[in-house]
Design an enzyme around this catalytic site. Structure first.
Site, PDB file in Angstrom:
ATOM      1  N   GLY C  40       0.843  -1.196   0.000  1.00 46.27           N
ATOM      2  CA  GLY C  40       0.000   0.000   0.000  1.00 46.27           C
ATOM      3  C   GLY C  40       0.875   1.241   0.000  1.00 46.27           C
ATOM      4  N   GLY C  42      -0.635   4.579   0.235  1.00 42.53           N
ATOM      5  CA  GLY C  42      -1.417   5.760   0.616  1.00 42.53           C
ATOM      6  C   GLY C  42      -0.684   6.519   1.704  1.00 42.53           C
ATOM      7  N   LEU C  43      -1.415   7.297   2.490  1.00 46.09           N
ATOM      8  CA  LEU C  43      -0.745   8.092   3.522  1.00 46.09           C
ATOM      9  C   LEU C  43       0.082   7.223   4.443  1.00 46.09           C
ATOM     10  CD1 LEU C  43      -3.229  10.818   4.731  1.00 46.09           C
ATOM     11  CD2 LEU C  43      -1.170  11.072   3.375  1.00 46.09           C
ATOM     12  N   GLY C  45       1.051   3.939   4.079  1.00 46.88           N
ATOM     13  CA  GLY C  45       2.047   3.122   3.399  1.00 46.88           C
ATOM     14  C   GLY C  45       3.221   3.933   2.874  1.00 46.88           C
ATOM     15  N   ARG C 337     -22.045  12.817  12.859  1.00 45.90           N
ATOM     16  CA  ARG C 337     -22.346  12.113  11.617  1.00 45.90           C
ATOM     17  C   ARG C 337     -23.336  10.961  11.793  1.00 45.90           C
ATOM     18  NH1 ARG C 337     -16.249  11.779   8.942  1.00 45.90           N
ATOM     19  NH2 ARG C 337     -16.120  13.990   8.489  1.00 45.90           N
ATOM     20  N   HIS C 429     -18.582   5.569   4.281  1.00 42.53           N
ATOM     21  CA  HIS C 429     -17.460   6.482   4.090  1.00 42.53           C
ATOM     22  C   HIS C 429     -16.128   5.932   4.588  1.00 42.53           C
ATOM     23  CE1 HIS C 429     -15.387  10.181   3.570  1.00 42.53           C
ATOM     24  NE2 HIS C 429     -15.230  10.416   4.853  1.00 42.53           N
ATOM     25  N   GLU C 453      -6.039   3.024   7.961  1.00 44.03           N
ATOM     26  CA  GLU C 453      -7.419   2.529   8.003  1.00 44.03           C
ATOM     27  C   GLU C 453      -7.451   0.999   8.026  1.00 44.03           C
ATOM     28  OE1 GLU C 453      -9.904   4.067   4.854  1.00 44.03           O
ATOM     29  OE2 GLU C 453     -11.699   3.077   5.619  1.00 44.03           O
ATOM     30  N   ARG C 463     -15.462   7.570  13.904  1.00 45.63           N
ATOM     31  CA  ARG C 463     -14.295   8.425  13.733  1.00 45.63           C
ATOM     32  C   ARG C 463     -14.713   9.878  13.614  1.00 45.63           C
ATOM     33  NH1 ARG C 463     -11.993  10.812   9.603  1.00 45.63           N
ATOM     34  NH2 ARG C 463     -13.169   9.729   7.993  1.00 45.63           N
ATOM     35  N   LEU C 469      -6.607  11.242   8.365  1.00 47.33           N
ATOM     36  CA  LEU C 469      -5.306  11.653   7.833  1.00 47.33           C
ATOM     37  C   LEU C 469      -4.281  11.648   8.960  1.00 47.33           C
ATOM     38  CD1 LEU C 469      -6.424  14.605   5.517  1.00 47.33           C
ATOM     39  CD2 LEU C 469      -6.100  12.206   4.945  1.00 47.33           C
TER      40      LEU C 469
END
Lengths: 201, 252, 665
Positions: C40, C42-43, C45, C337, C429, C453, C463, C469
């Site tokens: 991964g 993403g942020l 990884g 939410r 989401h 995540e 969350r 992030l």
């Protein structure tokens, strides 16, 4: 491209200034004087060599870039609409080539006799100009070529500044405006001369 | 409203094979996105046990940069500032013929159908599109104040999603807008100034090495950029490039 | 199985500092000989791979995307939280910790959350240094904004593209390490199996997506940062490619899945417009600051609106039901939410939904436009302005605040939200559940780590905005680079793992068999059609509200759907070539199993907490009813092929906060 281009842009101003004296009703007095001054000044001599070099570099670089870019482009699109791109911007090489053809004819007409074969003495230049511009074919050739030049300049002027990175929120619009004015006035000025000579001299 | 379209789609088995256009008819709904329209087509093809059209996509909200098709001659289609995934079918007319082609550039070879290889962009970034700061070396975030206008300008350039539509739009196949956006994003910020000249030189060198063309200021890139990145960034890159070539006495 | 979270001793605020100081280290000369696989980019990884590369390890980083920059972290809009207290409004590490624990409805681990809050400040510094163009005040210092569920302003942002900018920062750090040769990138490679040797994670089987070739990659340990599993619902705000396959392969090799039923549903998404819909688009939470949520009171008005005979703007005030303001007068449209989502669903279930599908409510800006228009006219000195002037000025104010969101809404729906109310509906989401990890972010398989995540660790049952992030980067930049040493310090004598060991060959064979099986079904239905059906079942029975009866039923439905899938799916093409349909098929096959486990988890958790709402456990007014006595634990599930999953519990201890009931009335 941009540096040589800008130099050529400056040259065109000088060239037009001298040429425009042809239309004065003084039987070529002023024109003759200016030509003589240009021919005898050593400084102009040096600049003229820079000019030849610039023209040569401008042409060589243009074709080299053209070849590189064609290679980079890959396969052609079936449908191609380059949004936002002007005709001139997409066809600078074509326009340049047409101008080159004109340039060669133009040089053969005046430059060759004056500088290379010395068959055309400096004093006879004015009469030769009038002579040539009395031929209708030449008038058409000169006028049409000036349209190509106008298009080429309309892209080239501001493009040179962009390539040199000379852009500014305040000044770039002025440069673009000046470029437009320049690319209309200079070719128009050049085109007026043969037309004027043809009809009024 | 329902509509019928004729699609002319570029089909190419793999990198080495010769591709050609295939014609398809689709019945769709105007509220679909362009990619959902292709989904519908692919479902039909799969039901007929035919090979579905390969196209790249992921986030479908205009930010990942994966999608990008040349639609009727325009990268990302007719809508200004919009990625293919955000383009909806209501912008087309019932009965229209739509030509769909992959991005065409030597540095973006076709992988299959509409999927192209854009790894050259990664290599341009690897050549210097970063600030050399290791994890943990950073001073407090507020140590260097930055004018908010400068940050905004940097952000305008940083918004690039790396989709490659600038290259696809450019008649020269140039990657100047992409490279210039990264150079501007970093170079405008004080943190990025230190490596600026070296970065410009190495990124431009890599860009040339990848086989991208040269910029001749046609500005088709700016018109097709879904994030509307300005060609002012290219002028900035040019200025910096002259700086790094003629002014800097450090050899990058 | 006893689950040891390995939480360090000592007071909460000293745990991480002390632990970090006493942790085992790997010497630089040994780091050079140690190989790490990061799955991964993403942020979590990318930040982990870059940092581990900087430290001197040999890193291989895998992503199924064509470039690390495409990971879905890029789509995060709002911002990133950090306890900097730059606004001098009383923020602190403790307050961020407390808000996160409370927001998660008291179902997360105190020590992990506190550490997250602690390192949050370093993240901002790191990102600024990397060149992330965070918004600034006029004086040039970092700006903040506030987000739902908290009373301080601690969210840092870069326009509406914070996720993009943070990911580009991490991507560039990764690019730098790639150029230095410490990290080797494997784009367009998908992890299809985990290789476990003598109980330790030692490598992966990856499929080269361009050629279809299966590759064996060996390392001393494996770090997974493969994101969430929201796409089990088919429709979600996740990217099309988001999947659970890598994580699920780890589960199949013995890793535990924790709290899989905790799923976040975001209240303000653009509703489904038809059965062709492929994904849902989020509209930022910030819209609820100025928008009023309502539905028509009378059913005949609903009918007329759906038929297009009536426009919402024609409805008089008394015929509208501003249900959030009615039910939650204290918080009104700004309830959290989960609460907002459930209320909208309830109204639609009662038949008040306003689009053709009956699944949408209005988010109306007319009042805000009017209010801002009047005050703007006042400030410009326009006395007795007419209606048009007020609207024009008001729209200007709204445009300044939400212009890009309104534009996006119009692009997608073709409706002008300045003139007619937006239609919104909740959508899946984020998934709070994930691989079970201890304090070191290590799963129950030694040498297998999970970040971002992909793990379950920090958000409990819900969350808070702008925390995803923060967690991704905390894990990648500031936690795993330390904690991985705890494992690797014991491996310095282990020579490079040989990818020709029998375990690798076996795993490769298993993978090949699985793919061939998918190819050979040669049935009649597409992968997509199965995915849609699975998603619908999950949404109906394991979505916003759940019941024992529905879940029991859903489990059977999912099981039979899985059987049908393996008997009637059709995958075109071949397995040894670029084949996006095969990629999808393998992912959907794994979602089918995960779905069952989620249902199991939702069924066993006989309480309502955060994103998990059980109809049987609610107050008289329809609010969530938590059961701290029986369910204050992490539910970690062990998958067994062909059998029911086994539950393992990790008790949660709250020594620093008092468990309270959330109320927004």
């Amino acid at each position: 491209m941009s540096l040589t281009g800008l130099f050529l842009i400056l040259f065109l101003i000088v060239h037009l200034t001298i040429n425009f004296t042809v239309v004065f009703n003084d039987d070529g007095m002023l024109f003759g004087e200016l030509v003589h001054m240009m021919e005898s000044s050593p400084l102009i001599k040096v600049i003229s060599y820079v000019l030849y070099l610039s023209i040569l570099l401008h042409i060589i670089q243009a074709y080299l870039l053209y070849l590189q870019n064609r290679k980079a482009k890959g396969q052609k699109y079936k449908i191609s609409t380059r949004a936002n791109a002007t005709f001139a911007s997409k066809n600078m090489t074509l326009l340049g080539s047409l101008i080159l053809i004109f340039l060669i004819i133009h040089l053969l007409d005046f430059f060759y006799g004056l500088k290379i074969s010395h068959t055309l003495p400096e004093e006879a230049l004015y009469d030769e100009v009038i002579h040539v511009y009395k031929k209708p074919g030449y008038v058409v050739l000169y006028t049409v070529s000036m349209i190509f030049l106008a298009l080429h300049l309309s892209q080239g002027f501001q493009s040179a500044f962009q390539t040199l990175g000379l852009n500014h929120r305040k000044y770039t619009p002025i440069i673009k405006f000046l470029g437009l004015v320049y690319s209309i006035i200079i070719p128009l000025g050049f085109a007026i001369i043969p037309v004027y000579v043809y009809f009024f001299k | 409203m329902h509509m019928k379209l004729t699609l002319k789609i570029w089909r190419q088995e793999d990198k080495d094979s010769k591709g050609k256009f295939e014609s398809y008819e689709v019945k769709i709904n105007e509220h679909m996105s362009f990619l959902e329209m292709l989904d519908v087509l692919n479902q039909e093809l799969i039901e007929l046990k035919k090979d579905p059209v390969a196209f790249e996509h992921d986030c479908r909200e205009g930010i990942c940069g994966a999608c990008g098709l040349v639609i009727n001659g325009r990268p990302h289609g007719p809508l200004q500032g919009t990625t293919t995934c955000q383009l909806h079918m209501r912008h087309f007319k019932d009965g229209q013929t739509v030509w769909i082609e992959p991005y065409r550039a030597k540095a973006f070879p076709v992988i299959k159908d509409l999927v192209v290889d854009r790894s050259s962009f990664d290599r341009i970034v690897q050549a210097g599109g970063f600030i050399s700061v290791g994890t943990g070396q950073a001073p407090d975030g507020n140590t260097i104040p930055i004018e908010s206008d400068v940050v905004e300008k940097s952000m305008d350039a940083a918004a690039c999603i790396g989709c490659g539509s600038c290259v696809a739009a450019c008649p020269n196949g140039a990657a100047m807008l992409f490279t210039a956006a990264k150079v501007s994003h970093l170079g405008l910020l004080p943190q990025g100034k230190i490596e600026h000249h070296g970065r410009v030189a190495t990124m431009v060198r890599q860009m040339d090495k990848e086989g991208f063309g040269n910029c001749s200021n046609i500005y088709a890139c700016e018109a097709e950029c879904p994030k509307e990145i300005s060609v002012d960034t290219i002028a900035y890159l040019n200025r910096s490039y002259f700086g790094s070539t003629f002014m800097s006495d450090l050899s990058p | 199985m006893y689950l040891d979270a390995n939480i360090p001793e000592g007071p909460l605020e000293e745990k991480w500092i002390n632990y970090r100081s006493k942790m085992n280290l790997v010497a630089p000369n040994n780091k050079r000989r140690i190989n790490i696989i990061v799955v991964g980019s993403g942020l979590a990884g990318a930040s982990a791979a870059a940092t581990l590369g900087e430290l001197g390890y040999n890193v291989k980083c895998f992503t199924f995307h064509d470039s690390a920059r495409r990971a879905h972290s890029i789509a995060a809009q709002g911002g990133i939280n950090a306890a900097k207290n730059y606004q001098n409004d009383g923020d602190s590490v403790y307050r961020l910790f407390y808000d996160t624990i409370k927001g998660g409805d008291y179902r997360s681990r105190e020590a992990n959350v506190y550490r997250l809050a602690e390192v949050s400040t370093e993240i901002i510094d790191q990102c600024v240094a990397q060149g992330v163009p965070f918004a600034r005040e006029y004086g040039g210092l970092l700006a903040n904004r506030s987000f739902g569920g908290v009373q301080v302003s601690r969210t840092f942002y870069a326009r509406g593209q914070t996720g993009q900018q943070l990911l580009l920062g991490a991507y560039q750090a990764l690019a730098r390490q790639t150029s230095l040769g410490t990290v080797q990138m494997y784009p367009r490679h998908e992890m299809l199996d985990l290789v476990v040797i003598d109980g330790k994670a030692r490598g992966i089987i990856a499929r080269n997506l361009l050629t279809g070739a299966l590759e064996r990659h060996a390392a001393h340990c494996v770090v997974m940062a493969t994101g969430g599993y929201g796409n089990v619902y088919y429709l979600s705000t996740n990217a099309m490619g988001c999947n659970v396959t890598a994580a699920w392969r780890a589960v199949k090799r013995g890793a535990l899945m924790a709290n899989p039923c905790y799923v976040q549903i975001h209240p303000t998404c653009i509703p489904v417009s038809g059965d062709y819909q492929s994904k849902l688009t989020l509209m930022s939470e910030s819209l609820r600051n100025d928008g009023r949520v309502w539905v028509p009171k009378k059913k005949e008005d609903v009918e007329a609106i759906r038929n297009g005979q009536l426009k919402p703007t024609q409805l008089s005030e008394e015929d509208r039901d501003y249900f959030l303001e009615r039910r939650y007068p204290a918080f009104g449209n700004l309830v959290p939410r989960d609460v907002a989502s459930r209320a909208s669903k309830a109204m639609c279930d009662e038949g008040h939904g306003v689009n053709i599908s009956g699944l949408a409510v209005y988010l109306d800006f007319a009042d805000a436009i009017k209010r801002y228009g009047q005050s703007e006219a006042g400030s410009r000195g326009i006395s007795s302005p007419d209606e048009d002037t007020i609207m024009r000025l008001g729209e200007g104010v709204i445009e300044k605040r939400y212009g890009n969101l309104f534009e996006m809404y119009e692009k997608i729906t073709g409706e002008d939200p300045y003139k007619t109310p937006m239609k919104i509906y909740p959508a899946i989401h984020y998934t709070m559940g994930g691989l079970w990890v201890d304090y070191n972010l290590e799963t129950n398989i030694p040498g297998l780590f999970a970040l971002g995540e992909c793990n379950f660790s920090d958000h409990g049952a819900n969350r808070l905005g702008a925390s995803a992030l923060m967690q991704g980067l905390a894990d990648g930049y500031f936690i795993i680079p330390y904690t991985i040493g705890q494992f690797l310090s014991g491996e310095i004598r282990t020579p490079a793992i040989d990818p020709d060991l029998s375990e690798f060959k076996e795993a490769e064979r298993d993978t090949r068999t699985r793919l061939e099986r998918l190819m050979n079904v040669n049935g009649s239905q597409s992968v997509e059609s199965f995915h849609r059906r699975l998603g619908l079942t999950m949404w109906d029975f394991c979505g916003m509200s759940r019941s024992a009866e529905g879940l029991t039923n859903a489990k059977e439905v999912v099981r039979s759907l899985r059987d049908e899938f393996w008997n009637d799916v059709y995958v075109p093409g071949k397995s040894d070539q670029f084949n996006p349909e095969l990629e999808k098929a393998a992912r959907v096959a794994d979602f089918m199993e995960l779905g069952e486990m989620m249902i199991e988890d939702a069924k066993h958790r006989e309480e309502s907490c955060g994103g998990h709402f059980r109809e049987e456990y609610q107050t008289g007014e329809g609010e969530a009813l938590r059961n701290d006595d029986d369910f204050a634990y992490v539910a970690a599930w062990q998958w067994l092929d062909g059998k029911d999953s086994i539950l393992h519990k990790e008790a949660l201890h709250f020594d620093n906060v008092e468990l309270k009931t959330r109320s927004y009335k």
